[in-house]
Design a protein around this motif. Structure first.
Motif, PDB file in Angstrom:
ATOM      1  N   GLU A 255      -2.461  -4.357 -12.245  1.00 21.18           N
ATOM      2  CA  GLU A 255      -3.984  -3.831 -12.218  1.00 21.18           C
ATOM      3  C   GLU A 255      -4.661  -5.137 -12.834  1.00 21.18           C
ATOM      4  OE1 GLU A 255      -2.061   0.259 -12.823  1.00 21.18           O
ATOM      5  OE2 GLU A 255      -1.679  -1.672 -13.562  1.00 21.18           O
TER       6      GLU A 255
ATOM      7  N   CYS B  99      -5.843  -3.764  -7.985  1.00 22.63           N
ATOM      8  CA  CYS B  99      -4.371  -3.585  -8.107  1.00 22.63           C
ATOM      9  C   CYS B  99      -3.583  -4.456  -7.126  1.00 22.63           C
ATOM     10  CB  CYS B  99      -3.997  -2.134  -7.928  1.00 22.63           C
ATOM     11  SG  CYS B  99      -2.461  -1.607  -7.885  1.00 22.63           S
TER      12      CYS B  99
ATOM     13  N   MET C 187      -2.491   5.240  -1.637  1.00 25.31           N
ATOM     14  CA  MET C 187      -2.972   4.552  -3.084  1.00 25.31           C
ATOM     15  C   MET C 187      -3.919   5.446  -3.734  1.00 25.31           C
ATOM     16  SD  MET C 187      -0.849   2.025  -2.904  1.00 25.31           S
ATOM     17  CE  MET C 187      -1.292   1.273  -4.253  1.00 25.31           C
TER      18      MET C 187
ATOM     19  N   TRP D  51      -6.220   5.860  -7.710  1.00 20.44           N
ATOM     20  CA  TRP D  51      -6.551   5.539  -9.094  1.00 20.44           C
ATOM     21  C   TRP D  51      -6.373   6.796 -10.188  1.00 20.44           C
ATOM     22  CZ3 TRP D  51      -6.863   0.544 -10.692  1.00 20.44           C
ATOM     23  CH2 TRP D  51      -6.943  -0.381  -9.660  1.00 20.44           C
TER      24      TRP D  51
ATOM     25  N   ARG E 205      -9.276  -0.433   0.108  1.00 22.80           N
ATOM     26  CA  ARG E 205      -7.996  -1.219   0.210  1.00 22.80           C
ATOM     27  C   ARG E 205      -8.040  -2.345   1.239  1.00 22.80           C
ATOM     28  NH1 ARG E 205      -3.612   2.989   1.413  1.00 22.80           N
ATOM     29  NH2 ARG E 205      -2.196   1.036   1.750  1.00 22.80           N
TER      30      ARG E 205
ATOM     31  N   CYS F 209      -2.828   2.178 -11.265  1.00 22.71           N
ATOM     32  CA  CYS F 209      -2.872   2.178  -9.860  1.00 22.71           C
ATOM     33  C   CYS F 209      -1.695   3.088  -9.602  1.00 22.71           C
ATOM     34  CB  CYS F 209      -2.669   0.701  -9.425  1.00 22.71           C
ATOM     35  SG  CYS F 209      -2.530   0.363  -7.751  1.00 22.71           S
TER      36      CYS F 209
END
Length: 118
Positions: A5, A21, A33, A35, A71, A95
């Motif tokens: 990160e 990340c 993914m 957070w 992303r 992450c």
């Protein structure tokens, strides 16, 4: 396998930050993914998730309309755009990667500190 990160720091009330990340060592596009964040003295909480196909989910009403996850599979990078930051957003942001079909396969980053002052 690495999740690194970056982008954290100190910001004043109402400011913005963009966390990144960078993933390596696994096939990024096959993973959901997320957070997470952990405020001082509190447990780690899920903030937002983006699936391998790009669908997003927010899990905290407090960040709705302020935070946006995205992303870039070509760059194997996850982002979190944070706007209108508040002191209560102060936390270490982590992450997390989870394989889309093998949920036991998970990875964590080391975290990046975000501090919001009033």
């Amino acid at each position: 396998v690495q999740l690194v990160e970056s982008g954290g720091g100190e910001v004043q009330l109402g400011g913005s930050l963009r966390l990144s990340c960078a993933a390596s060592g696994f096939t990024f596009s096959l993973y959901s993914m997320s957070w997470y964040r952990q405020a001082p003295g509190k447990g780690r909480e899920l903030v937002t998730t983006i699936t391998s196909s790009g669908a997003t989910s927010n899990f905290l009403d407090s960040v709705k309309d302020r935070f946006a996850i995205s992303r870039d599979n070509a760059k194997s990078t996850l982002y979190l755009q944070m706007n209108s930051l508040k002191p209560e957003d102060t936390a270490v942001y982590y992450c997390h990667a989870r394989h889309r079909s093998e949920s036991r396969v998970q990875y964590w980053g080391q975290g990046t500190q975000v501090a919001v002052s009033s």
